[in-house]
Enzyme design. Structure first.
Site, PDB file in Angstrom:
ATOM      1  N   ASP A 132       0.853  -1.175   0.000  1.00  0.00           N
ATOM      2  CA  ASP A 132       0.000   0.000   0.000  1.00  0.00           C
ATOM      3  C   ASP A 132       0.901   1.241   0.000  1.00  0.00           C
ATOM      4  OD1 ASP A 132      -2.218   1.594   0.163  1.00  0.00           O
ATOM      5  OD2 ASP A 132      -2.436   1.406   2.332  1.00  0.00           O
ATOM      6  N   ASP A 151      -4.378  -2.363   5.090  1.00  0.00           N
ATOM      7  CA  ASP A 151      -4.908  -1.922   6.372  1.00  0.00           C
ATOM      8  C   ASP A 151      -6.425  -1.916   6.433  1.00  0.00           C
ATOM      9  OD1 ASP A 151      -5.396   0.127   4.661  1.00  0.00           O
ATOM     10  OD2 ASP A 151      -4.302   1.655   5.766  1.00  0.00           O
ATOM     11  N   ASP A 211      -8.637  -4.717   1.845  1.00  0.00           N
ATOM     12  CA  ASP A 211      -7.374  -5.434   1.644  1.00  0.00           C
ATOM     13  C   ASP A 211      -7.441  -6.874   2.151  1.00  0.00           C
ATOM     14  OD1 ASP A 211      -5.910  -3.201   0.597  1.00  0.00           O
ATOM     15  OD2 ASP A 211      -5.829  -2.405   2.624  1.00  0.00           O
TER      16      ASP A 211
END
Length: 906
Positions: free
Chosen positions: A344, A639, A643
């Protein structure tokens, strides 16, 4: 378009043909399709729809019965063979040894059972994201109902701090900002408004929708529930998680493949040896069975699972010191095998702290650019420009506007600066302090009288202040186009500045002001339509972490690919990727691009692309699977709830500990305490160390066992006396595995561990070099065993003394071989190699004391039928160990010099 976005045919006027997603329809049409009036549903209609659609709750995840999950832990060829070894020890009357093997098997099964149970909690964690209660209009009455009782068509009232209870098409939005990070990964709250969004808009751009599980940051509004339960976006993600099949880690795959081959080889060898002893050597059935049992005891690496488990556990402790908490033991080793890290952006590669990077102010014919140093919310830095004069003074009006048309506050807690309020407004406060302004003094001098909060409908915020010199002043900040439109003479040359900031991935705000002679009673929208003086632009960026830059460079040296998969905009992601050195010229692929290609075509795209922007949960899942299809070992960071499916699909999922949702943490094997990409790379380094230590332990265990087995086979083949009894073999294995073997688990990282490319995912547990080393060392052990045994017999010392010398010789050989195997990629004859580690020295002391007891303690002599060894014989035994060390060091150097084996194989 996902099925959750397709409207059902409810209400009397429902169309018979498919329609676009709810976000693309006017809210009046949505109300018509769902058969709901401005007064809301009646109680009777709500109950009828609840019976039709079911409760607004996610389904409970399916799970196996605990007993079946526990039994499944024993389904391994190595476990079967270990139990066979326990049975062999039991037949020999060694009940303690049999009990130890069974205990190891049970401990491994319990650990696997507990960890597997934790993985099933990921879906339950997502269930907790749904709000417990909701305020709705039913029959013109505002009532609070349990979120489970919401139905499509309910009108929900939303206020700051509320968690959205179901997917909702907004019919009214006033200054509404919604934190959608759990679904989109966006660090900045999303502005909402009532008008329809484009039908093809990705999830993060559907400004007319509020999704279940997200949080209202500011503003208020109302909307029509369009999807509940499993049909919501968050419910769809839960279904994706349930569909993901957990993958075996590379180590477990290798151990299982090794165990299967090892089992069949051992069984075949035992049967062949038994038949050979009975038919060709004339052994009795009983003697042949004892010999075969001795072979089984010698060949079974009964300490292997325990030492692997302990090695992984030590890796867990080391990684915890590097801010990586391991939730499943095998993930330690999987990190070491990682060949691609899908990361990310926000907070992992970047600081997750917006920073004002530069200003553009009117100055002459074209805007002048002022650079701003410093990062994050720490108010330390300076303003600089190439022009003469003080840049802070030149930008004074803009800086005042930025500070006063602002609701954020900066606070320091234990040296850590944090913002209360919007991140971009916090960055503006830090900018003002860098320029020498005091928020307390300026806000005291320019007292605020009224304001117009930011609203997505007009895209600006305005504030009315009493001017210290009399009259009033209106400050405005917002989207540059909106602010420029209200200015009388904005000047020329702003389009190139806007284009440049956009190309570099910056978010941009425009600023303007208007002086008033008299203080109005209140601030109205009509007061901010025109007559303003344009003050300039400020460009913001979430700056890259400096340590992430070094970590990515280390990844490239280690042959590990890094890919950015983010919900943010493509230009922003590309700019950060370029600053981080993610690739020479990072290309961006959007989620829409991913949707447009087949799984087969996505494989090449996933391999060659460094940045994926505006991605959905399905996009992330497909990208991970595409990389895995090429044999890559994929680590995935995340997070949000969005995801969780890809975290579960990845070979090792890594969740963020600070900002991560519980669903992401439950789906992941690793949780980062500091949300830092550098900690991932540090964990990969530790993972490689763990795997190296496991290989060292295997490279030490199998040859030592192999020497014992070859000795038994050679004794039967040549019809000679057994140089060791089965009890002696058990003693050697147990005494050394819990001391010398365990010491290898504590070995520090070898130099150059991150200079090697990742090992292939399908590589066997035993490389060509390890097979070579097992054969060579086993033969050397066998030769040393027979040489010492025959020499003792020739000197007339008797079988008991000869066997005692053989056992001590084997233990000494294992000690010296331990020092050799500690360094697989370099010479062991160094000060570091000779001095050892505390674990090695403690193991050496323990095994030495054990051997003295075995040799000289009367009780042990009675049990094992041993004899005291003379000093000269002891020195000769040590000399044999030194000779082995020298031979193997010469062999290692020669093989490395000739390039017989690659560095990855050694």
């Amino acid at each position: 378009m996902n099925t959750a976005a397709v409207p059902p045919t409810l209400g009397p006027n429902a169309p018979s043909t498919p329609s676009p997603g709810w976000h693309a329809l006017p809210h009046e049409e949505v109300a018509g399709r769902l058969g709901v009036s401005p007064a809301g549903l009646s109680v009777e209609e709500a109950q009828a729809r609840l019976a039709e659609h079911g409760p607004n709750a996610l389904p409970e995840p399916p799970g196996r019965h605990p007993l079946l999950r526990f039994i499944a832990q024993f389904n391994s060829a190595l476990i079967y063979f270990l139990l066979a070894g326990a049975l062999a020890a039991l037949l020999l009357g060694h009940h303690v040894d049999a009990g130890v093997i069974v205990a190891v098997v049970l401990i491994n099964a319990i650990v696997g059972f507990v960890q597997e149970g934790k993985a099933e909690q990921a879906l339950r964690a997502i269930g907790g994201m749904i709000a417990p209660h909701a305020n709705v209009l039913r029959g013109s009455q505002r009532v609070s109902v349990h979120a489970r009782d919401l139905v499509p068509g309910d009108i929900v009232l939303l206020e700051p701090g509320d968690r959205v209870p179901a997917d909702t098409r907004l019919m009214r939005a006033r200054g509404m900002l919604v934190d959608e990070a759990i679904l989109t990964g966006e660090s900045v709250a999303s502005a909402k408004r009532e008008e329809p969004a484009p039908a093809e808009a990705p999830l993060g751009d559907r400004h007319s929708m509020a999704f279940s599980g997200t949080t209202i940051a500011t503003g208020q509004g109302a909307g029509i529930v369009v999807s509940t339960g499993a049909r919501t976006e968050i419910g769809r993600i839960g279904k994706l998680i349930a569909e993901v099949e957990p993958l075996a880690t590379p180590l477990l795959r290798q151990v299982d493949a090794f165990a299967q081959r090892f089992t069949w080889l051992a069984i075949g060898g035992a049967v062949a040896l038994f038949l050979f002893a009975v038919t060709l050597r004339g052994y009795s059935w009983t003697d042949a069975l004892i010999a075969v049992v001795a072979l089984a005891v010698g060949v079974v690496p009964e300490g292997l699972p325990a030492v692997i488990t302990i090695t992984l556990a030590i890796g867990v402790r080391r990684m915890a010191r590097r801010n990586a908490v391991i939730r499943r033991l095998p993930a330690v080793e999987t990190l070491g095998a990682t060949s691609v890290i899908c990361s990310d952006k926000t907070g992992t590669l970047t600081r997750n702290e917006m920073t004002a990077r530069r200003l553009f102010i009117p100055e002459g014919a074209a805007p002048a650019e002022i650079a701003v140093s410093g990062t994050g919310y720490v108010p330390e830095g300076e303003l600089s420009w190439p022009e003469p004069g003080d840049p802070a003074l030149a930008a004074g009006k803009l800086l005042h506007c930025a500070l006063l048309c602002n609701d954020a506050h900066l606070n320091v807690d234990g040296g850590h600066w944090r913002v209360e309020g919007d991140p971009m407004e916090g960055a503006l406060v830090a900018l003002a302090v860098k320029a020498g302004l005091s928020p307390v003094i300026e806000r005291g001098d320019f007292t605020r009288q009224d304001e117009i909060p930011f609203d997505a409908a007009y895209r600006f915020m305005a504030s009315l202040h009493r001017h210290p010199q009399g009259g009033a002043v209106i400050f405005v900040k917002g989207a540059p186009e909106a602010v420029l439109a209200m200015c009388d003479t904005p000047g020329e040359g702003w389009d190139p500045a806007l284009a440049r900031t956009a190309a570099e991935g910056e978010r941009v705000l425009g600023f303007a002001m208007k002086r008033l002679e008299d203080m109005p009673e209140r601030l109205r929208l009509d007061d901010v339509r025109d007559g303003f003086a344009f003050l300039g632009l400020v460009g913001f960026i979430d700056p890259p972490r400096p340590e992430a830059l070094a970590a990515i460079a280390e990844c490239r040296t280690a042959g590990i690919g890094v890919k950015m998969i983010t919900g943010d905009h493509g230009a922003t992601a590309q700019a950060i990727a370029r600053q981080l050195g993610l690739a020479e010229d990072p290309q961006v692929i959007t989620g829409a691009d991913v949707d447009a290609v087949s799984d087969e075509d996505l494989v090449a795209i996933a391999r060659d692309t460094a940045v994926f922007a505006r991605t959905s949960p399905e996009n992330k899942l497909r990208i991970v699977r595409a990389l895995q299809s090429t044999g890559q070992v994929v680590a995935m960071t995340g997070d949000g709830v969005n995801d969780a499916p890809s975290l579960k699909q990845a070979d090792v999922g890594i969740a963020m500990g600070r900002k991560g949702t519980e669903a992401a943490k439950q789906a992941a094997e690793v949780v980062l305490l500091d949300d830092n990409f550098a900690s991932i790379v540090a964990a990969v380094k530790e993972g490689r160390t763990v795997y190296d230590n496991i290989r060292k332990m295997i490279a030490w265990t199998l040859p030592t066992n192999g020497g014992e087995v070859l000795s038994v086979i050679a004794a039967i083949a040549f019809g000679s006396i057994m140089p060791m009894s089965p009890a002696h073999i058990l003693w050697i294995n147990l005494a050394t595995s819990v001391t010398l073997g365990l010491a290898l688990a504590f070995e520090p990282t070898e130099p150059g561990v991150m200079d090697r490319p990742p090992r292939p995912a399908k590589a066997g547990l035993l490389s060509r070099f390890m097979v070579w080393r097992i054969v060579v060392v086993s033969v050397l052990f066998m030769l040393a065993t027979f040489a010492m045994f025959e020499l003792s017999i020739a000197r007339g010392q008797g079988v008991e003394m000869a066997r005692t010398i053989v056992v001590n010789t084997l233990v000494v050989l294992e000690i010296f071989y331990l020092f050799n195997v500690r360094f697989m990629h370099m010479t062991s004859i160094t000060w570091r190699g000779v001095l050892g580690t505390p674990a090695v020295l403690m193991a050496l002391a323990g095994v030495t004391l054990g051997q003295f007891a075995f040799t000289y303690l009367p009780v042990m002599q009675a049990i094992f039928d041993t004899r005291p060894v003379a000093l000269l014989d002891g020195l000769m035994i040590v000399g044999v160990g030194v000779l082995l060390m020298v031979v193997l060091e010469v062999e290692k150097a020669l093989l490395r010099h000739l390039g017989v084996f690659t560095s990855e194989e050694m």
